[in-house]
Design an enzyme around this catalytic site. Structure first.
Site, PDB file in Angstrom:
ATOM      1  CB  THR A 131      -0.930   0.045   1.223  1.00 23.11           C
ATOM      2  OG1 THR A 131      -0.147   0.071   2.419  1.00 23.11           O
ATOM      3  CG2 THR A 131      -1.861  -1.152   1.251  1.00 23.11           C
ATOM      4  CB  ALA A 133       1.514   3.183   4.560  1.00 20.20           C
ATOM      5  CG  HIS A 445       2.524  -4.668   8.440  1.00 20.19           C
ATOM      6  ND1 HIS A 445       1.797  -3.608   8.948  1.00 20.19           N
ATOM      7  CD2 HIS A 445       2.483  -4.534   7.098  1.00 20.19           C
ATOM      8  CE1 HIS A 445       1.336  -2.869   7.942  1.00 20.19           C
ATOM      9  NE2 HIS A 445       1.743  -3.411   6.812  1.00 20.19           N
TER      10      HIS A 445
END
Length: 513
Positions: A131, A133, A445
């Protein structure tokens, strides 16, 4: 077509995700005389190599790239290309486009496991699907023994092309951040206040937005480096050791089935948080901490409709009018603090992550998705084990996951759920029922499995330059190196740590030459 595997190089890099690419980039810049070889188990999806699949405008071509990334278990051909499709459904295992799940061993009896732990197999690694980020860690997330962490993070931002203001002109972005700040900022340090999410994207002169993949990290300097070779569809099965030092790798050409030994002065294993420790274990490198302190980020999501806002002019402000590949119309960041130990990612969505009525067409920017990530209670017992008698689809030792959410984790998830509801009430009217917490592993993550430490005290695999303790010449890279229980998106931090490792190798190569 035949291809040539070199017999000897200065540095072998296993894996072409953002961290493997960071090693290649820094070494190309700082040690241009060095010969470099990057080996990637998956295929090349694009030219230049390592590009993000969101930058592929044609949906069929994007779908083909995603299927090619899904390793031994590709999804069906009609799987939606939008990673937000079904984002908040309650399936016990979430197979996202471009990734593949562990086929077995992801949960042991009586444990929570990591049923949603996923990998990608392609040039660019997960950097072709993420994504984008790139928040900086703060307070308890930071690695205290790295005095130069901020400078390394700045260098990571350069390599990833991070932009703090890519979506500042999104509809209602200022209003969203004002409402968040009014509710959250009173007791926060200045650098921990609500702000735009730093994103690895590039805004072009014509208004297009493109996402950073490993292609951006490689940069022109690596692509133009005649001493760097990238070979896809090449499975590294062993790190070779000579007198206790890394001396090369054994690699299987997946196009022909032939095996090759490649000698190297340095080996960097940047596979991912599951396959990096797997390769070390298969190579006989088995320190106590290998695969331990396994760390996922529990994630709770919710959605609201902004209240008391006007109507945006979609032609003027909807990002879809500038780029058909951008689903978000604004991303805000609620940083982690020790007092509020969560990381918040607030996305103004063009489509809600919860079902809407068929005739409910939202004004662009008024549907806001809230994602709160928790820091894990780190435990030595959360670990990976490897089993040579039950090989994985690539023939490597099978991965067995031991993972439990502790009482502290459950308390953290409950607190995050309460925080999300409070923030949602400050923004607007909730959509759907209660906030939804994903099953373990869904954040993608995963960290800690080859963690960094200040000293070789048995709780870490590598030192501050990511060189494995007691195995000179062997470095590890990726999210697995991060030793702290961070709640924020980890890629920027792991790339920063890769920069330190690459600089160390570059300095040693220069001294020896």
């Amino acid at each position: 077509m035949s291809r040539t595997f070199p017999t000897s190089v200065d540095v072998v890099i296993v894996g072409s995700g953002p961290c493997g690419a960071a090693y290649a980039r820094v070494l190309s810049e700082r040690a241009p005389q060095a010969t470099l070889l990057t080996l990637e188990v998956g295929p090349q999806l694009a030219d230049p190599p390592g590009g993000h699949v969101k930058n592929i405008l044609d949906e069929q071509a994007r779908s083909a790239a995603q299927r090619a990334s899904e390793g031994p278990a590709p999804l069906s051909a009609d799987t939606p290309t939008d990673t937000m499709d079904g984002y908040a459904d309650e399936a016990p295992r979430m197979a996202r486009p471009g990734t593949w799940l562990l086929p077995a061993g992801y949960r042991q009896p009586g444990e929570d496991g990591l049923p949603n732990a996923a990998m990608s197999s392609n040039v660019g690694g997960m950097g072709a699907h993420w994504t984008g980020a790139c928040p900086r860690p703060g307070e308890g997330e930071r690695i205290a023994f790295l005095a130069d962490l901020d400078e390394l993070l700045t260098e990571g931002e350069r390599l990833l092309a991070v932009d703090d203001h890519a979506f500042d002109d999104a509809p209602f972005a200022d209003e969203v951040r004002k409402r968040l700040a009014d509710h959250l900022d009173a007791d926060r340090a200045e650098d921990r206040r609500v702000g735009p999410m730093p994103l690895a994207v590039t805004r072009h002169a014509d208004g297009r937005l493109t996402w950073s993949g490993s292609d951006v990290v490689y940069g022109d300097v690596t692509r133009a480096n005649p001493r760097h070779t990238l070979l896809p569809e090449a499975l590294v099965t062993r790190v070779l050791l000579t007198d206790g030092r890394a001396s090369g790798v054994r690699v299987r050409d997946l196009q022909t089935g032939q095996e090759h030994d490649v000698a190297a002065r340095y080996v960097v294993v940047a596979a991912d948080s599951l396959r990096t420790p797997q390769l070390l274990w298969a190579s006989g490198v088995r320190p106590h901490a290998l695969g331990r302190y396994l760390n996922d980020q529990p994630q709770t999501v919710y959605a609201v409709r902004l209240r008391d806002v006007g109507h945006a002019d979609q032609e003027d402000v909807d990002p879809r009018g500038r780029s058909s590949i951008v689903a978000q119309s604004g991303v805000s960041w609620v940083p982690y603090t020790d007092q509020h130990p969560f990381h918040g990612q607030v996305m103004q969505l063009d489509a809600s992550p919860v079902p809407l009525a068929a005739d409910d067409v939202p004004t662009p920017g008024t549907i806001v998705g809230l994602g709160w990530f928790c820091a894990k209670d780190l435990q030595d017992s959360d670990r990976l084990e490897f089993d040579e008698t039950a090989p994985d689809p690539y023939g490597m030792p099978g991965i067995q996951v031991h993972y439990r959410l502790t009482e502290a984790d459950h308390a953290s998830i409950a607190a995050a759920t309460a925080a999300v509801k409070e923030v949602a009430a400050a923004l607007g009217d909730p959509l759907g029922g209660e906030p939804f917490t994903f099953g373990p592993g869904a954040s993608l993550h995963i960290q800690g499995t080859v963690r960094m430490g200040e000293t070789p005290d048995g709780t870490s695999v590598c030192g501050p330059t990511s060189e494995v303790w007691d195995v000179p010449g062997l470095h590890v890279a990726g999210n697995g190196v991060i030793p702290t229980p961070i709640a924020c998106n980890p890629t920027l931090t792991s790339v920063a740590l890769a920069v330190a490792g690459a600089r160390s190798i570059a300095g040693s190569l220069s001294e020896r030459n």
